[in-house]
Design a protein around this motif. Structure first.
Motif, PDB file in Angstrom:
ATOM      1  N   SER A  43       0.841  -1.213   0.000  1.00 52.91           N
ATOM      2  CA  SER A  43       0.000   0.000   0.000  1.00 52.91           C
ATOM      3  C   SER A  43       0.863   1.245   0.000  1.00 52.91           C
ATOM      4  O   SER A  43       0.554   2.239  -0.678  1.00 52.91           O
ATOM      5  N   GLN A  87      -7.454   0.378   0.128  1.00 44.09           N
ATOM      6  CA  GLN A  87      -7.623  -0.914   0.805  1.00 44.09           C
ATOM      7  C   GLN A  87      -8.863  -0.881   1.698  1.00 44.09           C
ATOM      8  O   GLN A  87      -9.626  -1.822   1.737  1.00 44.09           O
ATOM      9  N   ASP A 164      -6.025  -1.531  -4.591  1.00 46.21           N
ATOM     10  CA  ASP A 164      -5.403  -2.095  -3.390  1.00 46.21           C
ATOM     11  C   ASP A 164      -6.319  -3.176  -2.826  1.00 46.21           C
ATOM     12  O   ASP A 164      -7.311  -2.883  -2.166  1.00 46.21           O
ATOM     13  N   GLU A 165      -5.988  -4.397  -3.113  1.00 40.62           N
ATOM     14  CA  GLU A 165      -6.744  -5.578  -2.681  1.00 40.62           C
ATOM     15  C   GLU A 165      -8.224  -5.504  -3.069  1.00 40.62           C
ATOM     16  O   GLU A 165      -9.110  -5.461  -2.215  1.00 40.62           O
TER      17      GLU A 165
HETATM   18 MG   LIG Z   1      -2.045  -2.831   2.142  1.00 38.90          MG
END
Ligand SMILES: [Mg+2]
Ligand SMILES: Nc1ncnc2c1ncn2[C@@H]1O[C@H](COP(=O)(O)OP(=O)(O)OP(=O)(O)O)[C@@H](O)[C@H]1O
Lengths: 275, 263
Positions: A43, A87, A164-165
């Protein structure tokens, strides 16, 4: 041509090194997956690309332009190229879902409110969330927030999307739908993407190339085939998800209550002998 | 005994530290203020947001400001009566009360109330936005968070704190008048003559200037500590405290400076 390049990026948080020497290139139109252990700095790396964090050393290029030391006002010009899925989704909790998705359009475009509404509906439908425009973010589940965040990231039709994810917290079916969406955006709209993920299924499905971040450096970059045939033990351990291998998870071995009692008693007995 | 002494010195050092600490950040706050001023040309674009903030900061603060000012006025009248009765004619009760309300109590009490009600809540809500990356999200959408979050709040406070202060002064004087009429035996007519006597417009100007400075200071400090928040929910609580403490110090200090410059 390189769309994004990180050259020798170093980042410390109060003298703790997080990125030691990150070299990464993302080509125009490709989808690059970034894998790596939790807390390894994925991140943090993404935030360097949009200038939310500044490297302590090294350079960041977007479309060949050095953005490392651009002042904040100049950075906004660069950031208009990006969509960023955080995220934690990072929805503004004072606004409704619809206002969140349409925020960029309302603030930066000349579109009429009707037009914006129409785009918002369309983008929410793309992430399987139609009809929730008037919900507040606080009333959504984690996975729903993620998808609204994704709708917001694609609302401005950016050239580059940083995910992010994107599939964390989604059920397997919804995860696959999101993977399809990432592929659609990449193949149909030619969007350049970076997908940070722990989800190996997702990696195989969406990525043109994969990079692994480990101990603050990119230790592997290659295609899915190269990932499967690599000799790098660290990468193999990661994609196979084993706790045994060159990476040593730093957790104490679990000791059951019974075992603890036995150890304690035997220790006492030993001490007893010496007294 | 030495232990007690050591405890005392440690307490004193901590106390001094908490007074001095806000001053460490003055440079930082000034830079933050500068960034805010740079977004002023965007005010037309942010009118909706400014209006929302004016509601939140101004209109919703009216009840508490009202209650406090009525009691402040009533108490001032009571004590002025006690102080003046031996020496000065009660014709001057209204004068004494209205002067102290206009010049001192109105702006300072309103400033402190708004600092507690609004400044701290600005710091907490922006702090929560900071730690959940909502401020970063605005930046990545190319929306300047200072323009979107700070400018409306500061503009609204600049407008609403002076208006609230005028309300407070008015209701403070009304509170004082009722106490004079029903408890101190000063008639309404005499009280009002006292208020009108020596009534200067410059006093109102000073009152408004103070209120404007207090409103600007408390909102900028609230936003500043909100933006600087780190450390999750705990950090959010700390940001609210820092915003209030520094605003209170700012208000009392700038009150003195304005008074010294004006008179
Ligand atoms: Mg992360
Ligand atoms: N603002 C910050 N201040 C101090 N340390 C930070 C900050 N942001 C991140 N870190 C540290 O940097 C490291 C990397 O964090 P990061 O969030 O990038 O991990 P990650 O790879 O994204 O992990 P995950 O997969 O769990 O999301 C962590 O050890 C974290 O403690």
């Amino acid at each position: 041509m390189e769309k994004i390049e990180l050259r020798g990026v170093k980042k410390y948080f109060s003298s703790k090194p997080v990125l030691r020497d990150v070299n990464l290139t993302v080509r125009k139109g490709e989808t690059l997956a970034v894998i790596g252990r939790s807390g390894c700095g994925k991140s943090v790396m993404l935030k360097h690309i949009v200038g939310l964090l500044k490297p302590d050393d090294g350079k960041v290029f977007v479309d060949g332009e050095d953005i490392t030391d651009l002042p904040e006002q100049q950075l906004y010009r660069i950031r208009k190229k990006f969509g960023f899925l955080f995220q934690g989704a990072a929805l503004l909790d004072s606004l409704t879902v619809g206002e969140n998705v349409g925020l960029g359009l309302a603030e930066l475009s000349e579109y009429t409110p009707e037009k914006i509404k129409q785009i918002v509906t369309e983008k929410l439908a793309m992430v399987g969330m139609e009809g929730i425009e008037n919900y507040m973010p606080a009333d959504l589940s984690g996975g729903m927030k993620k998808r609204v965040g994704l709708a917001r990231a694609i609302a401005m039709e950016p050239e580059i999307i940083l995910y992010d994810e994107p599939t964390t917290g989604l059920d397997p079916i919804m995860a696959d739908t999101i993977n399809e969406l990432i592929n659609y955006l990449s193949t149909e709209l030619k969007i350049t993407s970076i997908v940070v993920t722990h989800d190996i299924t997702s990696v195989r499905k969406v990525s043109d190339r994969i990079s692994m971040l480990h101990h603050g450096e990119i230790i592997f970059t290659g295609t899915v085939e190269e990932l499967d045939t690599t000799g790098n033990e660290v990468v193999i351990q990661f994609i196979e998800g084993r706790s045994e291998g060159p990476i040593k998870p730093s957790v104490k071995k679990y000791i059951s209550d019974d075992e603890q009692r036995i150890r304690f008693n035997s220790k006492k007995r030993v001490e007893g002998i010496f007294q | 005994m030495t232990k007690l002494f050591r405890l005392y010195t440690r307490f004193a050092a901590g106390f001094a530290d908490s007074i001095i600490r806000p001053f460490y950040n003055i440079g930082d706050v000034v830079v933050f203020l500068g960034k805010t001023i740079r977004t002023v040309p965007n005010i037309p674009k942010s009118l909706g947001l400014i209006f929302d903030s004016m509601l939140e900061i101004g209109v919703r603060s009216i009840p508490i400001a009202l209650v406090i000012s009525i009691f402040a006025g009533a108490t001032t009248a009571w004590q002025a009566n006690y102080q003046l009765q031996e020496y000065v004619s009660m014709r001057y009760l209204g004068t004494a009360v209205s002067k102290s309300l206009i010049l001192e109590l109105g702006p300072v009490l309103t400033g402190l109330v708004v600092a507690g009600r609004v400044g701290a809540s600005i710091a907490a809500s922006l702090g929560a936005m900071r730690v959940t990356e909502q401020i970063d999200a605005l930046s990545t959408m190319a929306i300047d968070p200072i323009r979107y979050l700070v400018l409306p709040r500061v503009t609204a406070a600049m407008i609403m704190v002076p208006i609230l202060t005028i309300y407070s002064v008015f209701f403070g004087i009304v509170g004082a008048m009722f106490v004079s009429m029903y408890f101190l035996g000063v008639t309404k007519g005499i009280f009002i003559v006292g208020v009108r006597h020596y009534f200067y417009y410059t006093d109102i100007m000073v009152c408004l200037i103070k209120a404007f400075i207090f409103g600007t200071g408390l909102s900028v400090l609230g936003c500043y500590y909100g933006f600087k928040t780190t450390g999750g929910a705990e950090g959010v609580g700390k940001a609210a405290i820092k915003a209030f403490v520094s605003s209170a110090i700012f208000i009392l200090l700038s009150d003195f400076i304005v008074a010294a410059l004006a008179f």
